[in-house]
Write a protein that holds these residues in place. Structure first.
Motif, PDB file in Angstrom:
ATOM      1  N   GLN A  18       1.128  -1.269  -0.351  1.00 46.37           N
ATOM      2  CA  GLN A  18       0.190   0.206   0.157  1.00 46.37           C
ATOM      3  C   GLN A  18       0.331   1.382  -0.270  1.00 46.37           C
ATOM      4  O   GLN A  18       2.223   0.989  -0.158  1.00 46.37           O
ATOM      5  N   ALA A  19       0.436   2.562  -0.533  1.00 44.53           N
ATOM      6  CA  ALA A  19       1.195   3.468  -0.657  1.00 44.53           C
ATOM      7  C   ALA A  19       2.084   3.643   1.403  1.00 44.53           C
ATOM      8  O   ALA A  19       2.861   4.453   0.695  1.00 44.53           O
ATOM      9  N   ASP A  20       0.765   3.689   1.567  1.00 45.27           N
ATOM     10  CA  ASP A  20       1.969   4.306   3.197  1.00 45.27           C
ATOM     11  C   ASP A  20       3.487   3.151   3.687  1.00 45.27           C
ATOM     12  O   ASP A  20       3.514   3.099   4.642  1.00 45.27           O
ATOM     13  N   GLU A  21       3.379   1.846   3.101  1.00 41.66           N
ATOM     14  CA  GLU A  21       4.459   0.766   3.441  1.00 41.66           C
ATOM     15  C   GLU A  21       5.113   1.396   2.335  1.00 41.66           C
ATOM     16  O   GLU A  21       6.162   0.397   2.882  1.00 41.66           O
ATOM     17  N   ARG A  22       5.563   2.061   1.291  1.00 43.37           N
ATOM     18  CA  ARG A  22       6.666   2.502   0.448  1.00 43.37           C
ATOM     19  C   ARG A  22       7.506   2.617   1.424  1.00 43.37           C
ATOM     20  O   ARG A  22       7.567   3.287   2.519  1.00 43.37           O
ATOM     21  N   ALA A  23       8.561   2.581   0.579  1.00 46.04           N
ATOM     22  CA  ALA A  23       9.895   3.071   0.669  1.00 46.04           C
ATOM     23  C   ALA A  23      10.408   4.099   1.542  1.00 46.04           C
ATOM     24  O   ALA A  23       9.570   4.850   0.068  1.00 46.04           O
ATOM     25  N   GLU A  24      10.857   4.772   1.933  1.00 46.95           N
ATOM     26  CA  GLU A  24      11.160   6.336   2.009  1.00 46.95           C
ATOM     27  C   GLU A  24      12.973   6.500   1.324  1.00 46.95           C
ATOM     28  O   GLU A  24      12.756   5.599   0.823  1.00 46.95           O
ATOM     29  N   THR A  30       5.857   8.655  -6.638  1.00 48.43           N
ATOM     30  CA  THR A  30       5.872   7.162  -6.787  1.00 48.43           C
ATOM     31  C   THR A  30       4.997   7.059  -5.051  1.00 48.43           C
ATOM     32  O   THR A  30       4.519   5.601  -4.977  1.00 48.43           O
ATOM     33  N   SER A  31       5.493   7.328  -3.657  1.00 47.10           N
ATOM     34  CA  SER A  31       5.240   7.145  -3.056  1.00 47.10           C
ATOM     35  C   SER A  31       3.761   7.026  -2.791  1.00 47.10           C
ATOM     36  O   SER A  31       2.990   6.313  -1.569  1.00 47.10           O
ATOM     37  N   ALA A  32       3.115   7.994  -3.601  1.00 43.46           N
ATOM     38  CA  ALA A  32       1.892   8.374  -3.107  1.00 43.46           C
ATOM     39  C   ALA A  32       0.935   7.228  -3.785  1.00 43.46           C
ATOM     40  O   ALA A  32       0.003   7.361  -3.690  1.00 43.46           O
ATOM     41  N   VAL A  33       0.877   6.372  -4.551  1.00 44.87           N
ATOM     42  CA  VAL A  33       0.457   4.971  -5.042  1.00 44.87           C
ATOM     43  C   VAL A  33       1.204   3.450  -4.500  1.00 44.87           C
ATOM     44  O   VAL A  33       2.212   3.580  -4.438  1.00 44.87           O
TER      45      VAL A  33
END
Length: 99
Positions: A18-24, A30-33
């Motif tokens: 999910q978007a909130d699980e993406r790497a920093e 990219t991190s929003a989807v």
């Protein structure tokens, strides 16, 4: 909706992160989807388009996801034809294999 029969070649869509699980540190857009994968394989059981389905791939991996497409085709496009690239391939075969 008519069920797609077991054994049919299909494409699944599966959310990996999910978007909130993406790497920093990845770009903001990219991190929003979510990170999503599409995978093709043979249906394990009858299923409906848009519903959850399980497949086995040609490499015998088992994946579960949302049934997106029946008999998917490859739609890769590398752009317009470039005659020079064709000649490079011909020249390379001559140099490497004497053809």
């Amino acid at each position: 909706m008519e069920a797609i029969k077991k054994g049919t070649w299909v494409s699944l869509k599966k959310t990996i992160l999910q978007a909130d699980e993406r790497a920093e540190g990845i770009p903001t857009d990219t991190s929003a989807v979510p990170l999503v994968m599409w995978v093709n394989g043979f249906l394990e059981n009858d299923a409906a388009l848009g519903g959850e389905a399980t497949i086995h791939t040609k490499m015998n991996r088992v994946e579960t996801g949302i049934l997106e497409e029946v008999n998917p085709t490859t739609s890769v496009n590398y752009g317009e034809f470039v005659p020079e690239i064709l000649q490079i391939g011909i020249q390379a075969r001559k140099i490497l294999y004497g053809l």
